[in-house]
Write an enzyme that holds these catalytic residues in place. Structure first.
Site, PDB file in Angstrom:
ATOM      1  N   ASP A 137       0.810  -1.219   0.000  1.00  0.00           N
ATOM      2  CA  ASP A 137       0.000   0.000   0.000  1.00  0.00           C
ATOM      3  C   ASP A 137       0.843   1.268   0.000  1.00  0.00           C
ATOM      4  O   ASP A 137       0.505   2.247  -0.674  1.00  0.00           O
ATOM      5  CB  ASP A 137      -0.993  -0.012   1.175  1.00  0.00           C
ATOM      6  CG  ASP A 137      -0.300  -0.198   2.511  1.00  0.00           C
ATOM      7  OD1 ASP A 137       0.876  -0.628   2.524  1.00  0.00           O
ATOM      8  OD2 ASP A 137      -0.928   0.086   3.545  1.00  0.00           O
ATOM      9  N   THR A 158       3.698  -8.049  -0.851  1.00  0.00           N
ATOM     10  CA  THR A 158       3.985  -7.783   0.557  1.00  0.00           C
ATOM     11  C   THR A 158       3.801  -9.063   1.353  1.00  0.00           C
ATOM     12  O   THR A 158       2.794  -9.756   1.189  1.00  0.00           O
ATOM     13  CB  THR A 158       3.087  -6.673   1.166  1.00  0.00           C
ATOM     14  OG1 THR A 158       3.150  -6.773   2.591  1.00  0.00           O
ATOM     15  CG2 THR A 158       1.627  -6.772   0.744  1.00  0.00           C
ATOM     16  N   ASP A 177       3.014  -9.200   4.239  1.00  0.00           N
ATOM     17  CA  ASP A 177       1.916  -9.005   5.191  1.00  0.00           C
ATOM     18  C   ASP A 177       0.566  -9.457   4.621  1.00  0.00           C
ATOM     19  O   ASP A 177      -0.366  -9.703   5.373  1.00  0.00           O
ATOM     20  CB  ASP A 177       1.816  -7.521   5.589  1.00  0.00           C
ATOM     21  CG  ASP A 177       3.141  -6.983   6.114  1.00  0.00           C
ATOM     22  OD1 ASP A 177       3.973  -7.795   6.557  1.00  0.00           O
ATOM     23  OD2 ASP A 177       3.341  -5.757   6.057  1.00  0.00           O
ATOM     24  N   ARG A 233       9.395 -27.171  27.310  1.00  0.00           N
ATOM     25  CA  ARG A 233       9.340 -25.709  27.255  1.00  0.00           C
ATOM     26  C   ARG A 233       8.120 -25.163  26.518  1.00  0.00           C
ATOM     27  O   ARG A 233       7.533 -25.832  25.678  1.00  0.00           O
ATOM     28  CB  ARG A 233      10.571 -25.178  26.522  1.00  0.00           C
ATOM     29  CG  ARG A 233      11.794 -25.224  27.388  1.00  0.00           C
ATOM     30  CD  ARG A 233      13.008 -24.849  26.589  1.00  0.00           C
ATOM     31  NE  ARG A 233      14.148 -24.804  27.492  1.00  0.00           N
ATOM     32  CZ  ARG A 233      15.399 -24.691  27.089  1.00  0.00           C
ATOM     33  NH1 ARG A 233      15.683 -24.640  25.808  1.00  0.00           N
ATOM     34  NH2 ARG A 233      16.371 -24.640  27.961  1.00  0.00           N
ATOM     35  N   ARG A 291       3.067  -6.691  10.175  1.00  0.00           N
ATOM     36  CA  ARG A 291       2.602  -5.324  10.447  1.00  0.00           C
ATOM     37  C   ARG A 291       1.233  -5.374  11.130  1.00  0.00           C
ATOM     38  O   ARG A 291       1.094  -6.117  12.088  1.00  0.00           O
ATOM     39  CB  ARG A 291       2.589  -4.501   9.167  1.00  0.00           C
ATOM     40  CG  ARG A 291       2.901  -3.039   9.474  1.00  0.00           C
ATOM     41  CD  ARG A 291       3.351  -2.276   8.271  1.00  0.00           C
ATOM     42  NE  ARG A 291       4.774  -2.448   8.029  1.00  0.00           N
ATOM     43  CZ  ARG A 291       5.452  -1.749   7.144  1.00  0.00           C
ATOM     44  NH1 ARG A 291       4.847  -0.834   6.415  1.00  0.00           N
ATOM     45  NH2 ARG A 291       6.739  -1.942   6.968  1.00  0.00           N
ATOM     46  N   GLU A 319       3.685  -9.651  15.324  1.00  0.00           N
ATOM     47  CA  GLU A 319       4.423  -8.524  15.905  1.00  0.00           C
ATOM     48  C   GLU A 319       3.531  -7.366  16.362  1.00  0.00           C
ATOM     49  O   GLU A 319       3.914  -6.605  17.240  1.00  0.00           O
ATOM     50  CB  GLU A 319       5.451  -8.006  14.904  1.00  0.00           C
ATOM     51  CG  GLU A 319       4.838  -7.518  13.595  1.00  0.00           C
ATOM     52  CD  GLU A 319       5.863  -6.992  12.604  1.00  0.00           C
ATOM     53  OE1 GLU A 319       7.055  -6.954  12.912  1.00  0.00           O
ATOM     54  OE2 GLU A 319       5.445  -6.619  11.483  1.00  0.00           O
ATOM     55  N   ARG A 330      10.863 -19.835  26.293  1.00  0.00           N
ATOM     56  CA  ARG A 330      11.920 -19.272  25.449  1.00  0.00           C
ATOM     57  C   ARG A 330      11.298 -18.518  24.280  1.00  0.00           C
ATOM     58  O   ARG A 330      10.202 -18.870  23.818  1.00  0.00           O
ATOM     59  CB  ARG A 330      12.818 -20.376  24.889  1.00  0.00           C
ATOM     60  CG  ARG A 330      13.674 -21.072  25.921  1.00  0.00           C
ATOM     61  CD  ARG A 330      14.806 -20.168  26.404  1.00  0.00           C
ATOM     62  NE  ARG A 330      15.710 -20.877  27.291  1.00  0.00           N
ATOM     63  CZ  ARG A 330      15.551 -21.016  28.613  1.00  0.00           C
ATOM     64  NH1 ARG A 330      14.486 -20.483  29.203  1.00  0.00           N
ATOM     65  NH2 ARG A 330      16.426 -21.684  29.328  1.00  0.00           N
ATOM     66  N   ARG A 341      11.910 -12.705   4.984  1.00  0.00           N
ATOM     67  CA  ARG A 341      11.853 -12.000   3.695  1.00  0.00           C
ATOM     68  C   ARG A 341      12.959 -12.420   2.732  1.00  0.00           C
ATOM     69  O   ARG A 341      13.104 -11.817   1.663  1.00  0.00           O
ATOM     70  CB  ARG A 341      11.935 -10.487   3.936  1.00  0.00           C
ATOM     71  CG  ARG A 341      10.733  -9.966   4.678  1.00  0.00           C
ATOM     72  CD  ARG A 341      10.378  -8.542   4.316  1.00  0.00           C
ATOM     73  NE  ARG A 341      11.482  -7.626   4.240  1.00  0.00           N
ATOM     74  CZ  ARG A 341      11.527  -6.430   4.797  1.00  0.00           C
ATOM     75  NH1 ARG A 341      10.511  -6.025   5.528  1.00  0.00           N
ATOM     76  NH2 ARG A 341      12.544  -5.641   4.643  1.00  0.00           N
TER      77      ARG A 341
HETATM   78  O1  F6P Z   1       5.721  -4.737   5.405  1.00  0.00           O
HETATM   79  C1  F6P Z   1       6.642  -5.765   5.423  1.00  0.00           C
HETATM   80  C2  F6P Z   1       7.395  -5.833   6.711  1.00  0.00           C
HETATM   81  O2  F6P Z   1       8.306  -6.898   6.661  1.00  0.00           O
HETATM   82  C3  F6P Z   1       6.501  -5.946   7.954  1.00  0.00           C
HETATM   83  O3  F6P Z   1       6.003  -7.252   8.144  1.00  0.00           O
HETATM   84  C4  F6P Z   1       7.425  -5.463   9.027  1.00  0.00           C
HETATM   85  O4  F6P Z   1       6.719  -4.925  10.121  1.00  0.00           O
HETATM   86  C5  F6P Z   1       8.205  -4.380   8.322  1.00  0.00           C
HETATM   87  O5  F6P Z   1       8.118  -4.642   6.931  1.00  0.00           O
HETATM   88  C6  F6P Z   1       9.647  -4.288   8.727  1.00  0.00           C
HETATM   89  O6  F6P Z   1      10.182  -3.163   8.128  1.00  0.00           O
HETATM   90  P1  F6P Z   1      11.730  -2.959   7.900  1.00  0.00           P
HETATM   91  O7  F6P Z   1      12.185  -3.900   6.833  1.00  0.00           O
HETATM   92  O8  F6P Z   1      11.839  -1.534   7.503  1.00  0.00           O
HETATM   93  O9  F6P Z   1      12.422  -3.268   9.204  1.00  0.00           O
END
Ligand code: F6P
Length: 312
Positions: A69, A92, A94, A129, A138, A189, A230, A239
């Protein structure tokens, strides 16, 4: 004195090497906004006119933008300002663009996160554990939800479903009562603290990124359950893999469709993947809203039916 670098891609460049790679081979950026560009001296400058002038000078007929986006928003503004023609391809991890079932990169990220759970399970079982895996995504919990089901998580925490420490503890105690000595938790996250506080890391220059929910939860879960806990934060490992076959198919299908659209003169659209077909949707519709996990959707239902908890 050219202010830009140009790489001419020819059909021969697509000889089977690029599709096996992660990342960008073009050297493009996903975080520099040309309308608010931070210069070396820290000043913020609008450089959009330079980009538009560069495109005109190079006689570029149309731009095929590959991104999420943020990239599409910038591209539409550039298009409006400079009368540029463009087509977007969703990419993406995400998977939060509405109008497309899938974005390129998501499947690979889910595969990496699933494999991470596969690799955490043996240690969890060997040492009694609770393992918490923090994944990206994101504001959307798609990666955690998909990998959580595929990787056999006991608890999936996503920003779309409110959880409590008691809810998590109850599930872990249930598992122990039934005779299993370990548990796997996957947390997205963007999951907040039970009080609603965002977990973020401030990087050099003040930029904020999500991060820290697993470290935050670890000691609290340990205290509430008496289990050794842990934490693993998967981060950018998600990525960088060689793309899965699904991502390669998707990228090829969307790429072919994007080139067709340029040839047909259909601009201002994003190529979308809907019901196993490449279709076109207006770019405004594609970026209008962030597509988050539907708590009443089929996958949440599937997870719950399998006995997976959302900590609620
Ligand atoms: O939008 C893709 C993403 O990998 C998200 O999942 C993550 O929050 C963000 O980018 C991390 O950003 P950067 O690569 O700038 O640390």
């Amino acid at each position: 004195e050219e202010p830009y670098a140009v790489k001419t891609l020819k059909p021969d460049d697509f000889n089977g090497f690029i599709m096996r790679l992660g990342g960008t081979v073009l050297g493009t950026t996903n975080s520099r906004n040309p309308f608010k560009y931070t210069m070396a001296d820290g000043s913020i400058v609008d450089r959009s006119d330079e980009i538009i002038a560069g495109m005109k000078k190079l006689n570029i007929d149309a731009v095929i933008g590959i991104g999420g986006d943020g990239s599409f928003d910038i591209l539409s503004r550039l298009a409006k300002k400079g009368n540029l023609k463009f087509v977007g391809i969703p990419k993406t991890i995400d998977n939060d663009l509405s109008m497309t079932d899938l974005a390129v990169g998501f499947d690979t990220a889910v595969a990496v996160a699933t494999e991470a759970l596969d690799r955490l399970q043996p240690t969890a079982a060997s040492h009694d554990r609770v393992m918490i895996l923090e994944v990206m995504g994101r504001d959307a919990g798609h990666i955690a939800l998909h990998a959580g089901i595929a990787g056999g998580a006991d608890i999936i925490l996503i920003p779309e479903i409110k959880y409590s420490i008691e809810g998590i503890a109850k599930k872990i105690k249930d598992i122990k009562r039934k005779g299993r000595n370990f548990a796997l938790i996957i947390a997205s996250e963007a999951v907040k603290s039970p009080e609603g506080e965002k977990m973020q890391v401030v990087y050099h220059g003040g930029e904020k990124r999500y991060g820290g929910i697993a470290d935050f939860l670890g000691p609290k879960i340990a205290e509430a359950t008496g289990s050794e806990t842990r934490v693993t934060v998967l981060g950018h490992v998600q990525r960088g893999a060689s793309p899965t076959y699904n991502d390669r198919l998707l990228a090829h299908a969307l790429g072919v469709k994007a080139v067709d659209m340029v040839n047909e003169g259909k601009f201002g659209h994003m190529v979308a993947w809907q019901k196993m077909r490449a279709v076109e949707v207006p770019i405004e519709d594609a970026i209008k809203e962030c597509r988050t996990v539907d708590p009443k959707g089929s996958l949440v239902y599937t997870a719950r039916s399998l006995g997976i908890s959302f900590g609620d």
